[in-house]
Design a protein around this motif. Sequence first.
Motif, PDB file in Angstrom:
ATOM      1  N   GLU A  77       0.833  -1.211   0.000  1.00  0.00           N
ATOM      2  CA  GLU A  77       0.000   0.000   0.000  1.00  0.00           C
ATOM      3  C   GLU A  77       0.862   1.253   0.000  1.00  0.00           C
ATOM      4  OE1 GLU A  77      -2.739  -0.394   3.231  1.00  0.00           O
ATOM      5  OE2 GLU A  77      -3.927  -1.903   2.168  1.00  0.00           O
ATOM      6  N   LYS A  78       2.009   1.179   0.684  1.00  0.00           N
ATOM      7  CA  LYS A  78       2.935   2.314   0.673  1.00  0.00           C
ATOM      8  C   LYS A  78       3.481   2.537  -0.731  1.00  0.00           C
ATOM      9  CE  LYS A  78       7.392   2.871   2.272  1.00  0.00           C
ATOM     10  NZ  LYS A  78       8.472   2.544   3.190  1.00  0.00           N
ATOM     11  N   LYS A 113       6.376   5.677 -10.512  1.00  0.00           N
ATOM     12  CA  LYS A 113       6.165   6.168  -9.152  1.00  0.00           C
ATOM     13  C   LYS A 113       7.285   5.762  -8.198  1.00  0.00           C
ATOM     14  CE  LYS A 113       3.059   6.063  -5.288  1.00  0.00           C
ATOM     15  NZ  LYS A 113       1.933   5.484  -4.644  1.00  0.00           N
ATOM     16  N   ASN A 114       7.717   4.500  -8.265  1.00  0.00           N
ATOM     17  CA  ASN A 114       8.644   3.959  -7.264  1.00  0.00           C
ATOM     18  C   ASN A 114      10.068   3.764  -7.768  1.00  0.00           C
ATOM     19  OD1 ASN A 114       6.590   3.695  -5.284  1.00  0.00           O
ATOM     20  ND2 ASN A 114       5.873   1.874  -6.336  1.00  0.00           N
ATOM     21  N   HIS A 119      10.545  -3.627  -8.038  1.00  0.00           N
ATOM     22  CA  HIS A 119      10.227  -5.041  -7.841  1.00  0.00           C
ATOM     23  C   HIS A 119      11.290  -5.729  -6.986  1.00  0.00           C
ATOM     24  CE1 HIS A 119       8.860  -9.110  -8.872  1.00  0.00           C
ATOM     25  NE2 HIS A 119       7.687  -8.497  -9.041  1.00  0.00           N
ATOM     26  N   HIS A 120      12.542  -5.321  -7.129  1.00  0.00           N
ATOM     27  CA  HIS A 120      13.609  -5.888  -6.299  1.00  0.00           C
ATOM     28  C   HIS A 120      13.442  -5.482  -4.835  1.00  0.00           C
ATOM     29  CE1 HIS A 120      15.766  -7.535  -9.696  1.00  0.00           C
ATOM     30  NE2 HIS A 120      15.626  -6.368 -10.320  1.00  0.00           N
ATOM     31  N   ARG A 121      13.058  -4.225  -4.616  1.00  0.00           N
ATOM     32  CA  ARG A 121      12.790  -3.783  -3.238  1.00  0.00           C
ATOM     33  C   ARG A 121      11.601  -4.541  -2.657  1.00  0.00           C
ATOM     34  NH1 ARG A 121      13.330   1.359  -5.515  1.00  0.00           N
ATOM     35  NH2 ARG A 121      11.148   1.808  -5.096  1.00  0.00           N
ATOM     36  N   LEU A 122      10.600  -4.829  -3.481  1.00  0.00           N
ATOM     37  CA  LEU A 122       9.438  -5.586  -3.023  1.00  0.00           C
ATOM     38  C   LEU A 122       9.842  -7.005  -2.627  1.00  0.00           C
ATOM     39  CD1 LEU A 122       6.280  -5.500  -2.750  1.00  0.00           C
ATOM     40  CD2 LEU A 122       6.232  -6.525  -5.018  1.00  0.00           C
TER      41      LEU A 122
END
Length: 138
Positions: A77-78, A113-114, A119-122
């Motif tokens: 959500e963040k 946005k990110n 995806h790696h941070r996720l």
Amino acid sequence: MNKSIPFLLMLLCLLVAQPLHAQKKKSNKKNKNATGNTSYSARMKNEPAAAKEYMHLYRTNTRGTLLGNKCMEDYTEKMGFRYVMMPPDQDGSLTATEMRFHNFGVKFALLLKNGPFWHHRLNKQVKKCREKTGDFYG
């Protein structure tokens, strides 16, 4: 007629003087109860925040999403999205092609946005949430 002229003059004076008397002078003192934030976005203290709209990434299985894990849900959500499980045989579900095009658009928006390595941070956060909560299934 002489009696009506002074009466009209007195009435005229009252009509002119009344608005002048009704206007109050502004004082330089601040009101104790006045709020410091006078912007349009100021909210009452007990007013709840509006619900935020999130982008949806459609998935056919829950593998790697940690669905139901509060730590992971807060992180996604963040980042601005939520996973939505949509089995392919469910009535009203998107076809595989529609799902791919939708997810492509959402992933492109998440890229803007990110950043390029969102995806790696996720995936790194998935590992942290699994260790933190002991959730090794899903």
